[in-house]
Write an enzyme that holds these catalytic residues in place. Structure first.
Site, mmCIF file in Angstrom:
data_model
loop_
_atom_site.group_PDB
_atom_site.id
_atom_site.type_symbol
_atom_site.label_atom_id
_atom_site.label_comp_id
_atom_site.label_asym_id
_atom_site.label_seq_id
_atom_site.Cartn_x
_atom_site.Cartn_y
_atom_site.Cartn_z
ATOM 1 N N SER A 16 -8.378 -2.883 -2.588
ATOM 2 C CA SER A 16 -8.810 -1.486 -2.492
ATOM 3 C C SER A 16 -10.013 -1.174 -3.559
ATOM 4 C CB SER A 16 -7.972 -0.207 -2.955
ATOM 5 O OG SER A 16 -7.203 -0.255 -1.768
ATOM 6 N N ASP A 58 -4.156 -1.872 -6.909
ATOM 7 C CA ASP A 58 -4.294 -2.809 -5.470
ATOM 8 C C ASP A 58 -5.756 -3.067 -5.947
ATOM 9 O OD1 ASP A 58 -5.097 -3.356 -3.115
ATOM 10 O OD2 ASP A 58 -4.600 -1.310 -2.364
ATOM 11 N N TYR A 100 -3.694 -0.808 7.824
ATOM 12 C CA TYR A 100 -4.605 -1.606 8.406
ATOM 13 C C TYR A 100 -4.557 -1.407 9.856
ATOM 14 C CZ TYR A 100 -4.708 -4.294 3.898
ATOM 15 O OH TYR A 100 -4.723 -4.801 2.660
ATOM 16 N N GLN A 130 -1.194 2.266 -6.119
ATOM 17 C CA GLN A 130 -2.572 2.503 -5.775
ATOM 18 C C GLN A 130 -3.449 1.857 -6.746
ATOM 19 O OE1 GLN A 130 -3.081 6.445 -4.557
ATOM 20 N NE2 GLN A 130 -2.586 6.237 -2.552
ATOM 21 N N ARG A 161 0.862 -1.180 -0.092
ATOM 22 C CA ARG A 161 -0.039 -0.078 0.122
ATOM 23 C C ARG A 161 0.803 1.306 0.044
ATOM 24 N NH1 ARG A 161 -5.818 -0.856 2.707
ATOM 25 N NH2 ARG A 161 -6.510 -2.472 0.913
#
Length: 372
Positions: free
Chosen positions: A132, A129, A226, A126, A121
């Site tokens: 996500s 991902d 997280y 991004q 992350r």
């Protein structure tokens, strides 16, 4: 470089790892695409659309034969990859902690498994991902499904016959899924509150029109954005907060996950009993053990007059959009590392070492080695 895309075979899986859009983009890089017949059916993509985009469409065995790389949503069984080239890459979600035997089988077969869940992350990753992108859709779908199950309207309505109060929605866990759940519930006209163990999420909740609800002194920020596991004292403080707040709610959406561990228990049977009859709880973590006591994947469970629900694969309930985003994540990943001279992607250490599970017959991922 030949890239193969197989039809997903896991129960309830409706997504596909490539769309005609990404087939064209990958072909423009210099790859040749082969797609199994019917791979996009559940996502409303006919075989003809893949063929028109330039992919070879055929039976699984033909598609895999000679493949340098296989792309999947969920990693296929090793037996389905017998025709691929030695050392072929397989980029998919592997559930590496929960499906360790499958990882070992990939190593034994000499395949290079690339786990998309392990994508770091960091800013430059991004767009790659998949967790996500899929969590974003899951948070939306959770609210829509809960609203459908709930027997009342979400927004406040003033009518000649009287006023209908707005539904009260409580979101537990403010990651990507939680933030989308807040935004969706707010758009539907609900009064929204949310909680998390990371205090930095308070501003995010407010920015979406929600009310932050935090236990004093609660903080459990983990690695990679997280949440970490709570201490016993923190768990008691959080439980007291939830008990006081949850009794007033109509809809509760739980989203908490800790990588590599069972989902934390957020809502107890006693807390469910305190809720109003007709309320709904959607447990987005139900497939990982559940945040809610008594939740069962893909079943409506009624306890104390409250309906508890959750899907084992929530993004698969939005197959067209989920496939579009997943396939773009995969393209962005390959495009970022594509080497024109080599005619294939060449991974760097930061991302390559993070997502690589197996190589040359060995399990090489540090996270898996540490867990063994």
């Amino acid at each position: 470089m030949k890239i193969a895309v197989l039809k997903e075979r896991a129960a309830g899986e409706t997504r596909v790892a490539a769309t005609p859009e990404t087939v064209k983009k990958l072909a423009a890089l210099g790859a040749s695409l082969a797609v199994e017949e019917g791979a996009g059916e559940a996502a409303a993509i006919p075989d003809a659309a893949y063929a028109e985009a330039g992919a070879e469409v055929g039976p699984a065995a033909k598609v895999v034969t000679g493949a340098d790389m296989v792309m999947g949503v969920q990693a296929p069984d090793v037996a389905a990859l017998s025709g691929a080239k030695p050392g072929a890459w397989v980029a998919a979600t592997f559930d590496p902690f929960g499906q360790r035997e499958r990882v070992e089988a990939y190593a034994k077969a000499g395949l290079e498994a690339l786990s998309l869940e392990f994508m770091p992350r960091i800013t430059r990753a991004q767009s790659m991902d998949v967790l996500s992108s899929q969590s974003n859709l899951a948070g939306y779908k959770a609210v829509i499904a809960a609203a459908d199950q709930y027997g009342r309207a979400f927004p406040m309505m003033m009518t000649a016959a009287g006023t209908i109060s707005a539904a009260k929605v409580f979101v537990m866990g403010v990651g990507v899924a939680g933030l989308q759940a807040i935004a969706t519930a707010k758009r539907l006209g609900a009064q929204v509150s949310a909680t998390d163990v990371r205090p930095e999420t308070a501003e995010q909740i407010k920015s979406l029109g929600g009310k932050p609800v935090f236990a004093e002194g609660l903080e459990a920020s983990g690695e990679g954005g997280y949440a970490a596991e709570l201490t016993d004292e923190q768990k008691a403080a959080q439980a007291e907060l939830v008990t006081n707040h949850i009794a007033k709610q109509d809809i509760v959406i739980t989203t908490a996950l800790i990588p590599g561990r069972a989902a934390p228990r957020l809502v107890s049977d006693a807390q469910i009993a305190s809720m109003k009859q007709g309320s709904v709880i959607f447990d987005l973590a139900v497939a990982q053990g559940g945040n809610v006591e008594g939740s069962v994947p893909d079943q409506l469970v009624e306890k104390h007059g409250v309906t508890i629900m959750g899907f084992s694969n929530t993004p698969a309930h939005l197959p067209a959009d989920a496939s579009a985003l997943f396939s773009r994540n995969l393209f962005n990943f390959l495009n970022a590392f594509w080497d024109e001279d080599a005619g294939k992607p060449v991974l760097d250490e930061e991302i390559g070492d993070a997502i690589r599970l197996t190589r040359a017959g060995e399990v090489v991922n540090p996270r898996l080695q540490a867990a063994s």
